[in-house]
Enzyme design. Sequence first.
Site, short mmCIF file in Angstrom:
data_model
loop_
_atom_site.label_atom_id
_atom_site.label_comp_id
_atom_site.label_asym_id
_atom_site.label_seq_id
_atom_site.Cartn_x
_atom_site.Cartn_y
_atom_site.Cartn_z
N GLY A 1 0.81 -1.22 0.05
CA GLY A 1 -0.12 -0.11 -0.04
C GLY A 1 0.73 1.27 -0.20
N ARG A 2 2.32 1.33 -0.53
CA ARG A 2 3.02 2.32 -0.70
C ARG A 2 3.39 2.77 0.85
NH1 ARG A 2 3.16 -0.03 -4.73
NH2 ARG A 2 2.91 0.95 -6.85
N LEU A 3 3.09 2.17 1.79
CA LEU A 3 3.78 2.33 2.97
C LEU A 3 4.95 2.20 3.39
CD1 LEU A 3 0.47 2.40 5.48
CD2 LEU A 3 1.61 4.41 4.55
#
Length: 211
Positions: A189-191
């Site tokens: 999730g692009r975290l």
Amino acid sequence: MKIADYRREYTQSGLYRADLDTNPFQQFDRWFTQAIKSDYPDANAMTLATVSATGKPTQRTVLLKGYDSKGFVFFTNYDSGKGHDIAENDQVSLLFSWLQVERQIEISGTAVKLSSADSAEYFHSRPESSQLGAWASHQSQSIESREDLLKQLNEVTERFSGDTIPLPEHWGGYLVVPNTVEFWQGREGRLHDRFEYTLSDKEWHMKRLQP
Ligand SMILES: Cc1cc2nc3c(=O)[nH]c(=O)nc-3n(C[C@H](O)[C@H](O)[C@H](O)COP(=O)(O)O)c2cc1C
């Protein structure tokens, strides 16, 4: 497929403060050793960014040829575009992209010329063809044709025939002495996980950055 839809999730691994060495050189050594053992193609290839005196940025790939607790070493032609930039502005940045393991390392610091003794030691460890190439090529200058380049190679080959090829004055290494080193590990999730080491009062301080 629309390029805007071209994406993948990064899920292989995570990075936590407890995983990281408190010293960025040790941490670099861990990741670099893993990269070499895993046989990533050109694991020692890195992007070098320089900025000219007028503020024009340029990037190109160079090969890491050594590192220790002083910094990171690459070799080049001092009369090249990068050589001129560094002569005017010694602040540079290095970037390793190991996307097969969803990792990136960014290093910023000061580029310092190696001594000619250190450059000569590496120069003479290179294959003879590379040593002659360093004499033959006026790196980053224009040339009419490949034939002209081969003519320059023939000239230096004749000139040094039977002799030890000396270190050209225009060729040698730089040590990049870092003041910032960031390790990036892709996450879902692009975290992503990011840890930045900065040098202050001769001590390295580490902090987590938002992705
Ligand atoms: C995989 C790869 C490795 C390279 N390694 C070096 C290197 O170690 N030193 C170097 O001077 N150029 C190297 N080059 C060429 C540079 O990317 C660049 O074309 C050249 O140094 C001239 O750059 P400049 O005009 O910005 O100085 C490499 C290129 C590639 C693609």
